[in-house]
Design an enzyme around this catalytic site. Structure first.
Site, PDB file in Angstrom:
ATOM      1  N   ILE A 104      15.260   4.970   9.999  1.00  0.00           N
ATOM      2  CA  ILE A 104      16.057   3.841   9.493  1.00  0.00           C
ATOM      3  C   ILE A 104      17.145   4.345   8.536  1.00  0.00           C
ATOM      4  O   ILE A 104      18.307   3.942   8.630  1.00  0.00           O
ATOM      5  CB  ILE A 104      15.144   2.807   8.798  1.00  0.00           C
ATOM      6  CG1 ILE A 104      14.159   2.209   9.815  1.00  0.00           C
ATOM      7  CG2 ILE A 104      15.969   1.703   8.143  1.00  0.00           C
ATOM      8  CD1 ILE A 104      13.038   1.380   9.220  1.00  0.00           C
ATOM      9  N   THR A 126      14.049  -2.664   1.675  1.00  0.00           N
ATOM     10  CA  THR A 126      13.505  -3.165   2.948  1.00  0.00           C
ATOM     11  C   THR A 126      12.351  -2.265   3.386  1.00  0.00           C
ATOM     12  O   THR A 126      11.943  -2.302   4.533  1.00  0.00           O
ATOM     13  CB  THR A 126      14.577  -3.186   4.066  1.00  0.00           C
ATOM     14  OG1 THR A 126      15.058  -1.853   4.253  1.00  0.00           O
ATOM     15  CG2 THR A 126      15.717  -4.121   3.747  1.00  0.00           C
ATOM     16  N   SER A 127      11.850  -1.408   2.460  1.00  0.00           N
ATOM     17  CA  SER A 127      10.816  -0.455   2.892  1.00  0.00           C
ATOM     18  C   SER A 127       9.420  -1.039   2.698  1.00  0.00           C
ATOM     19  O   SER A 127       8.789  -1.463   3.681  1.00  0.00           O
ATOM     20  CB  SER A 127      10.979   0.890   2.191  1.00  0.00           C
ATOM     21  OG  SER A 127      10.681   0.790   0.826  1.00  0.00           O
ATOM     22  N   ARG A 128       8.982  -1.105   1.470  1.00  0.00           N
ATOM     23  CA  ARG A 128       7.658  -1.621   1.198  1.00  0.00           C
ATOM     24  C   ARG A 128       7.635  -2.125  -0.236  1.00  0.00           C
ATOM     25  O   ARG A 128       8.185  -1.460  -1.127  1.00  0.00           O
ATOM     26  CB  ARG A 128       6.640  -0.487   1.410  1.00  0.00           C
ATOM     27  CG  ARG A 128       5.224  -0.954   1.552  1.00  0.00           C
ATOM     28  CD  ARG A 128       5.018  -1.765   2.792  1.00  0.00           C
ATOM     29  NE  ARG A 128       3.640  -2.145   2.992  1.00  0.00           N
ATOM     30  CZ  ARG A 128       3.261  -3.072   3.823  1.00  0.00           C
ATOM     31  NH1 ARG A 128       4.158  -3.725   4.552  1.00  0.00           N
ATOM     32  NH2 ARG A 128       1.990  -3.365   3.979  1.00  0.00           N
ATOM     33  N   ASP A 165      13.463  -7.443   1.129  1.00  0.00           N
ATOM     34  CA  ASP A 165      12.864  -7.971   2.364  1.00  0.00           C
ATOM     35  C   ASP A 165      11.348  -7.810   2.313  1.00  0.00           C
ATOM     36  O   ASP A 165      10.650  -8.233   3.216  1.00  0.00           O
ATOM     37  CB  ASP A 165      13.433  -7.231   3.586  1.00  0.00           C
ATOM     38  CG  ASP A 165      12.968  -7.845   4.903  1.00  0.00           C
ATOM     39  OD1 ASP A 165      13.066  -9.090   5.028  1.00  0.00           O
ATOM     40  OD2 ASP A 165      12.495  -7.112   5.790  1.00  0.00           O
ATOM     41  N   GLU A 186       3.181  -9.567  -0.896  1.00  0.00           N
ATOM     42  CA  GLU A 186       3.691 -10.426   0.180  1.00  0.00           C
ATOM     43  C   GLU A 186       2.607 -10.973   1.107  1.00  0.00           C
ATOM     44  O   GLU A 186       2.811 -11.990   1.772  1.00  0.00           O
ATOM     45  CB  GLU A 186       4.753  -9.688   1.006  1.00  0.00           C
ATOM     46  CG  GLU A 186       4.201  -8.560   1.865  1.00  0.00           C
ATOM     47  CD  GLU A 186       5.280  -7.929   2.735  1.00  0.00           C
ATOM     48  OE1 GLU A 186       6.345  -7.587   2.198  1.00  0.00           O
ATOM     49  OE2 GLU A 186       5.052  -7.770   3.943  1.00  0.00           O
ATOM     50  N   HIS A 188      10.291 -10.388   4.967  1.00  0.00           N
ATOM     51  CA  HIS A 188       9.911  -9.284   5.848  1.00  0.00           C
ATOM     52  C   HIS A 188      10.395  -9.521   7.280  1.00  0.00           C
ATOM     53  O   HIS A 188       9.599  -9.569   8.231  1.00  0.00           O
ATOM     54  CB  HIS A 188       8.385  -9.078   5.821  1.00  0.00           C
ATOM     55  CG  HIS A 188       7.989  -7.679   6.170  1.00  0.00           C
ATOM     56  ND1 HIS A 188       6.966  -7.017   5.532  1.00  0.00           N
ATOM     57  CD2 HIS A 188       8.477  -6.807   7.090  1.00  0.00           C
ATOM     58  CE1 HIS A 188       6.832  -5.802   6.051  1.00  0.00           C
ATOM     59  NE2 HIS A 188       7.748  -5.660   6.996  1.00  0.00           N
ATOM     60  N   GLN A 189      11.700  -9.677   7.406  1.00  0.00           N
ATOM     61  CA  GLN A 189      12.273  -9.950   8.728  1.00  0.00           C
ATOM     62  C   GLN A 189      13.197  -8.842   9.204  1.00  0.00           C
ATOM     63  O   GLN A 189      13.890  -8.997  10.208  1.00  0.00           O
ATOM     64  CB  GLN A 189      13.025 -11.295   8.726  1.00  0.00           C
ATOM     65  CG  GLN A 189      14.298 -11.301   7.881  1.00  0.00           C
ATOM     66  CD  GLN A 189      15.065 -12.597   8.001  1.00  0.00           C
ATOM     67  OE1 GLN A 189      14.768 -13.570   7.345  1.00  0.00           O
ATOM     68  NE2 GLN A 189      16.097 -12.615   8.835  1.00  0.00           N
ATOM     69  N   PHE A 196      12.609  -6.222  10.761  1.00  0.00           N
ATOM     70  CA  PHE A 196      12.290  -5.766  12.133  1.00  0.00           C
ATOM     71  C   PHE A 196      12.617  -6.831  13.175  1.00  0.00           C
ATOM     72  O   PHE A 196      12.522  -6.555  14.378  1.00  0.00           O
ATOM     73  CB  PHE A 196      10.775  -5.466  12.230  1.00  0.00           C
ATOM     74  CG  PHE A 196       9.930  -6.722  12.223  1.00  0.00           C
ATOM     75  CD1 PHE A 196       9.679  -7.405  11.062  1.00  0.00           C
ATOM     76  CD2 PHE A 196       9.429  -7.240  13.410  1.00  0.00           C
ATOM     77  CE1 PHE A 196       8.937  -8.573  11.053  1.00  0.00           C
ATOM     78  CE2 PHE A 196       8.681  -8.418  13.422  1.00  0.00           C
ATOM     79  CZ  PHE A 196       8.436  -9.085  12.236  1.00  0.00           C
TER      80      PHE A 196
HETATM   81  P1  NAI Z   1      10.424   7.437   8.959  1.00  0.00           P
HETATM   82  O1  NAI Z   1       9.052   7.984   8.852  1.00  0.00           O
HETATM   83  O2  NAI Z   1      11.240   7.723  10.164  1.00  0.00           O
HETATM   84  O3  NAI Z   1      11.295   7.933   7.685  1.00  0.00           O
HETATM   85  C1  NAI Z   1      10.812   7.906   6.373  1.00  0.00           C
HETATM   86  C2  NAI Z   1      11.545   8.995   5.608  1.00  0.00           C
HETATM   87  O4  NAI Z   1      11.175   8.909   4.236  1.00  0.00           O
HETATM   88  C3  NAI Z   1      11.194  10.415   6.088  1.00  0.00           C
HETATM   89  O5  NAI Z   1      12.368  11.143   6.353  1.00  0.00           O
HETATM   90  C4  NAI Z   1      10.427  10.989   4.908  1.00  0.00           C
HETATM   91  O6  NAI Z   1      10.611  12.412   4.781  1.00  0.00           O
HETATM   92  C5  NAI Z   1      11.042  10.218   3.758  1.00  0.00           C
HETATM   93  N1  NAI Z   1      10.248  10.274   2.543  1.00  0.00           N
HETATM   94  C6  NAI Z   1       8.915  10.438   2.392  1.00  0.00           C
HETATM   95  N2  NAI Z   1       8.579  10.489   1.105  1.00  0.00           N
HETATM   96  C7  NAI Z   1       9.732  10.357   0.410  1.00  0.00           C
HETATM   97  C8  NAI Z   1      10.040  10.365  -0.970  1.00  0.00           C
HETATM   98  N3  NAI Z   1       9.097  10.510  -1.913  1.00  0.00           N
HETATM   99  N4  NAI Z   1      11.340  10.208  -1.334  1.00  0.00           N
HETATM  100  C9  NAI Z   1      12.301  10.089  -0.400  1.00  0.00           C
HETATM  101  N5  NAI Z   1      12.072  10.094   0.927  1.00  0.00           N
HETATM  102  C10 NAI Z   1      10.797  10.221   1.323  1.00  0.00           C
HETATM  103  O7  NAI Z   1      10.280   5.881   8.716  1.00  0.00           O
HETATM  104  P2  NAI Z   1      11.276   4.729   9.136  1.00  0.00           P
HETATM  105  O8  NAI Z   1      10.975   4.291  10.516  1.00  0.00           O
HETATM  106  O9  NAI Z   1      12.663   5.129   8.796  1.00  0.00           O
HETATM  107  O10 NAI Z   1      10.807   3.555   8.164  1.00  0.00           O
HETATM  108  C11 NAI Z   1      10.956   3.651   6.758  1.00  0.00           C
HETATM  109  C12 NAI Z   1      10.165   2.534   6.109  1.00  0.00           C
HETATM  110  O11 NAI Z   1      10.743   1.270   6.425  1.00  0.00           O
HETATM  111  C13 NAI Z   1       8.725   2.404   6.647  1.00  0.00           C
HETATM  112  O12 NAI Z   1       7.865   3.252   5.915  1.00  0.00           O
HETATM  113  C14 NAI Z   1       8.394   0.977   6.408  1.00  0.00           C
HETATM  114  O13 NAI Z   1       7.707   0.830   5.178  1.00  0.00           O
HETATM  115  C15 NAI Z   1       9.743   0.284   6.336  1.00  0.00           C
HETATM  116  N6  NAI Z   1       9.921  -0.652   7.452  1.00  0.00           N
HETATM  117  C16 NAI Z   1      10.265  -1.934   7.128  1.00  0.00           C
HETATM  118  C17 NAI Z   1      10.457  -2.866   8.118  1.00  0.00           C
HETATM  119  C18 NAI Z   1      10.883  -4.255   7.789  1.00  0.00           C
HETATM  120  O14 NAI Z   1      10.802  -5.137   8.658  1.00  0.00           O
HETATM  121  N7  NAI Z   1      11.374  -4.522   6.583  1.00  0.00           N
HETATM  122  C19 NAI Z   1      10.245  -2.525   9.535  1.00  0.00           C
HETATM  123  C20 NAI Z   1       9.936  -1.140   9.767  1.00  0.00           C
HETATM  124  C21 NAI Z   1       9.765  -0.242   8.743  1.00  0.00           C
END
Ligand code: NAI
Length: 360
Positions: free
Chosen positions: A155, A232-234, A258, A263, A295-296, A298
């Site tokens: 992302i 938008t992460s967690r 988000d 939540e 949380h939308q 996605f």
């Molecule tokens: P991903 O696993 O592809 O990328 C996560 C990145 O964060 C990796 O490059 C990792 O090295 C990095 N990371 C790990 N620890 C870190 C730290 N301490 N500081 C900085 N970077 C760090 O995951 P993706 O698919 O990009 O998703 C990211 C997050 O987005 C997910 O963990 C999830 O919580 C959230 N998400 C939210 C959604 C939503 O609907 N709002 C939907 C899908 C994911």
């Protein structure tokens, strides 16, 4: 195979039914959230499907195993809601959807940025009331500003490319810097340096023990006065109390969320007829410079179709071989956690140790 689909909404039914058009599985859709009290509703099923805020803890898994349920097919990437050690001991397999649409989440985060910057929600309601005054709606050019991306995985990479397209100077922090982004001019640095330099900070890292409350009072104090923060992460990557204090003092210029720490008690339901019992959430809603979505990130047609197809593929493979296509195994736990007995592992500790993406 008979499959009980928990936390199901109309859109889940639409997309899962379409992915199951060949009729290989009999899907039973329940709006009920899966937890220890509701797991018994899966009686008769060989598999269940669960979502982000279901509580797939040891007690829920024990009930499912007792009913003969052999698979929990998660309709999300993260599995922080599952007690993996208990699942392993009980012989319940866990499947997930490792990737669907990074564009969906990155584009939503950009939507929050633009809406905050140009006051789109306030402007929309003013115009509907015939108020065309522009006072208080001043924004800033995104071009030339410094945008800090925390986590440049799938992302974060899409986000970096969008922001480069806007003409932003993009800086990032990630334990595994991406050479492709560096070639595009993205500069990696430690989080404290990013916090100090950015006009906009956007979070795209997973929730892990290291990132829990990464954005706390200290990190906020490092940031520029008037900074924009997007999460938008967690939810738990930020400390909500610290955000409220920084909004009250005016140090935090605007906030787009988000996701929210608590939540699971709020999102994915219509609670419009009730009072909000969560005082922190209610306080956040009072700020004019805060936009919250439920949380939308996605939630695009492409992502929903992909989630449904992968979920059905996990069930297909489990029906054929006894293991889902994209399995989450106990090896995902840290070695220390593996050594512990599952009864000693609460789902919360399992969550924290999994260190994996935890969003939808
Ligand atoms: P991903 O696993 O592809 O990328 C996560 C990145 O964060 C990796 O490059 C990792 O090295 C990095 N990371 C790990 N620890 C870190 C730290 N301490 N500081 C900085 N970077 C760090 O995951 P993706 O698919 O990009 O998703 C990211 C997050 O987005 C997910 O963990 C999830 O919580 C959230 N998400 C939210 C959604 C939503 O609907 N709002 C939907 C899908 C994911």
């Amino acid at each position: 195979m008979d499959v009980t689909v928990f936390s199901s909404r109309s859109y889940d039914e639409t997309y899962l039914s379409s992915a199951n058009a060949a009729g290989r599985h009999r899907l039973r859709f329940l709006e009920t959230r899966l937890d220890a009290r509701t797991a018994a509703l899966a009686a008769g099923a060989g598999a269940v499907s669960a979502f982000v805020n279901d509580e797939v803890d040891a007690a829920a898994l024990a009930t499912l195993a007792g009913l003969g349920v052999g698979l929990v097919a998660l309709r999300c990437a993260g599995f922080n809601q599952v007690d993996l050690a208990a699942a392993h001991q009980l012989g319940v397999r866990i499947g997930r959807v490792p990737a669907y649409s990074p564009h969906a989440v990155a584009e939503h985060a950009v939507g929050l940025m633009l809406a905050l910057n140009r006051h789109l929600c306030r402007a929309w309601s003013r115009v509907r009331e015939g108020n065309f005054a522009l006072d208080g709606l001043v924004g800033f050019d995104m071009a030339g500003k410094t945008a800090g991306i925390v986590g440049t995985g799938s992302i974060g990479q899409v986000m970096a490319r969008i922001l480069i397209g806007f003409g932003c100077h993009v800086i990032a922090t990630d334990p595994a810097p991406d050479p492709g982004l560096e070639a595009l001019g993205v500069r990696y640095m430690p989080f404290p340096a990013l916090a100090e330099a950015a006009d906009i900070v956007t979070l795209h890292c997973p929730l892990t023990p290291e990132t829990r409350h990464l954005v706390n009072a200290e990190a906020l104090a490092r940031m520029k006065r008037g900074v924009m923060l997007i999460n938008t992460s967690r939810g738990a990557v930020v400390d909500t109390r610290a955000l409220i204090a920084a909004l009250k003092s005016g140090h935090l210029g605007s906030l787009g969320l988000d996701v929210y720490e608590e939540e699971s008690h709020l999102f994915f339901r219509d609670l419009s007829g009730r009072a909000i019992a969560d005082d922190l959430f209610a306080r956040l809603l009072t700020f004019p410079n805060v936009i919250i979505t439920g949380h939308q990130g996605f939630f695009t047609a492409e992502a929903l179709a992909s989630i449904a197809e992968t979920t059905i593929a996990n069930i297909d493979r489990f029906a054929a071989t006894g293991a889902p296509l994209h399995e989450v195994s106990v090896e995902r736990l840290a070695p220390a956690a593996e050594a512990e007995s599952s009864s000693a592992l609460s789902s919360a500790s399992s969550r924290a140790r999994s260190g994996e993406p935890s969003g939808a």
